[in-house]
Write a protein that holds these residues in place. Structure first.
Motif, short mmCIF file in Angstrom:
data_model
loop_
_atom_site.label_atom_id
_atom_site.label_comp_id
_atom_site.label_asym_id
_atom_site.label_seq_id
_atom_site.Cartn_x
_atom_site.Cartn_y
_atom_site.Cartn_z
N TRP A 32 -6.45 -5.02 -7.96
CA TRP A 32 -5.44 -4.07 -7.46
C TRP A 32 -4.07 -4.72 -7.51
CZ3 TRP A 32 -1.97 -3.95 -3.37
CH2 TRP A 32 -1.46 -2.69 -3.03
N ASP A 33 -3.05 -3.93 -7.79
CA ASP A 33 -1.69 -4.47 -7.82
C ASP A 33 -0.71 -3.41 -7.34
OD1 ASP A 33 0.97 -5.40 -8.77
OD2 ASP A 33 -0.21 -6.97 -9.71
N ALA A 34 0.08 -3.76 -6.34
CA ALA A 34 1.05 -2.82 -5.77
C ALA A 34 2.11 -2.40 -6.77
CB ALA A 34 1.71 -3.44 -4.54
N THR A 35 2.40 -3.24 -7.75
CA THR A 35 3.54 -2.96 -8.63
C THR A 35 3.17 -2.30 -9.95
OG1 THR A 35 3.52 -5.15 -9.66
CG2 THR A 35 4.79 -4.91 -7.63
N SER A 36 1.89 -2.05 -10.19
CA SER A 36 1.55 -1.30 -11.40
C SER A 36 1.94 0.16 -11.19
CB SER A 36 0.06 -1.43 -11.72
OG SER A 36 -0.72 -0.86 -10.69
N ASN A 37 2.44 0.79 -12.22
CA ASN A 37 2.84 2.21 -12.19
C ASN A 37 4.01 2.50 -11.25
OD1 ASN A 37 0.73 2.99 -14.04
ND2 ASN A 37 -0.68 2.74 -12.32
N ASN B 224 2.40 -8.08 -1.82
CA ASN B 224 1.46 -7.54 -2.81
C ASN B 224 0.11 -8.23 -2.64
OD1 ASN B 224 0.09 -6.62 -5.07
ND2 ASN B 224 1.84 -6.89 -6.44
N TYR C 254 0.83 -1.20 0.00
CA TYR C 254 0.00 0.00 0.00
C TYR C 254 0.87 1.25 0.00
CZ TYR C 254 -3.49 -3.51 1.16
OH TYR C 254 -4.29 -4.62 1.14
N LYS D 223 2.03 2.04 -3.52
CA LYS D 223 0.94 2.64 -4.30
C LYS D 223 0.73 4.09 -3.89
CE LYS D 223 -0.89 0.81 -7.02
NZ LYS D 223 -0.46 0.83 -8.44
N GLN E 72 3.32 6.72 -5.23
CA GLN E 72 3.33 6.95 -6.68
C GLN E 72 2.72 8.31 -7.01
OE1 GLN E 72 1.40 3.57 -8.51
NE2 GLN E 72 2.90 2.15 -7.66
#
Length: 198
Positions: free
Chosen positions: A122-127, A33, A12, A15, A18
């Motif tokens: 939801w994904d912690a590693t996108s972006n 994640n 979290y 995210k 970011q």
């Protein structure tokens, strides 16, 4: 401000930073994640059942919205024998830690089935490329969750002064309480935040 996220909080945290640039330095410990694991299963063990689990979550949400009984998922209780037979370090040591040695009396260890509709998308590693702050990611070298830290770290291509710090011999749960690892973690965090929060 600096920020530290541990386990699911680490995901979290990644995210949050970011987009929120008030955080000037970012650290995670044993990053987990949650979205990826709810979607794919731990270590991708549930890839074949994604659509079935989404269907069950959809039905649970519809039932709750219609005023029906709320359906829960998770592990409500576990025996010592079941803990001993758990094959992964994360869950075996996690059950011992959260159900036995560090159990909180108000914790149920359950979550609503319908929440999977949000978690699985939801994904912690996108972006991760949006993180431009200094980044410290810490994990045990023997943690069976280390693959999550490795993935996130490799995607943080724009992070300033990024560092992957491994705790030699540590598993995921041991980084929470084992004094030799806790001492090294605290020392590393003091140095990292001291240098990056001027």
């Amino acid at each position: 401000m600096g920020i530290l996220g541990i386990c699911g909080g680490g995901g979290y945290t990644l995210k949050a930073v970011q987009s929120d640039k008030r955080f000037k330095a970012v650290a995670t410990l044993s990053m987990f994640n949650s979205g990826e694991v709810r979607r794919n299963g731990f270590q991708n063990s549930q890839l074949a059942t994604i659509q079935d689990r989404l269907q069950k979550a959809t039905e649970a949400r519809a039932q709750a919205a219609a005023g029906g009984k709320i359906i829960y998922a998770g592990v409500a209780s576990i025996t010592d024998e079941e803990i001993a037979k758990t094959p992964t370090d994360l869950y075996r040591e996690g059950y011992e830690y959260y159900y036995r040695t560090h159990a909180h009396p108000n914790s149920t260890f359950l979550y609503t089935m319908s929440s999977l509709l949000d978690l699985m998308t939801w994904d912690a590693t996108s972006n991760m490329d949006l993180i431009n702050q200094p980044l410290l990611m810490m994990a045990g070298s023997k943690a069976d969750t280390k693959y999550m830290t490795d993935e996130a770290f490799s995607k943080a291509v724009n992070a300033g002064n990024k560092e992957l710090f491994l705790l030699d011999g540590a598993t995921h749960i041991q980084t929470y309480w084992k004094q030799e690892y806790v001492n090294r973690i605290v020392e590393k965090l003091v140095d990292f935040f001291g240098r990056n929060l001027n």
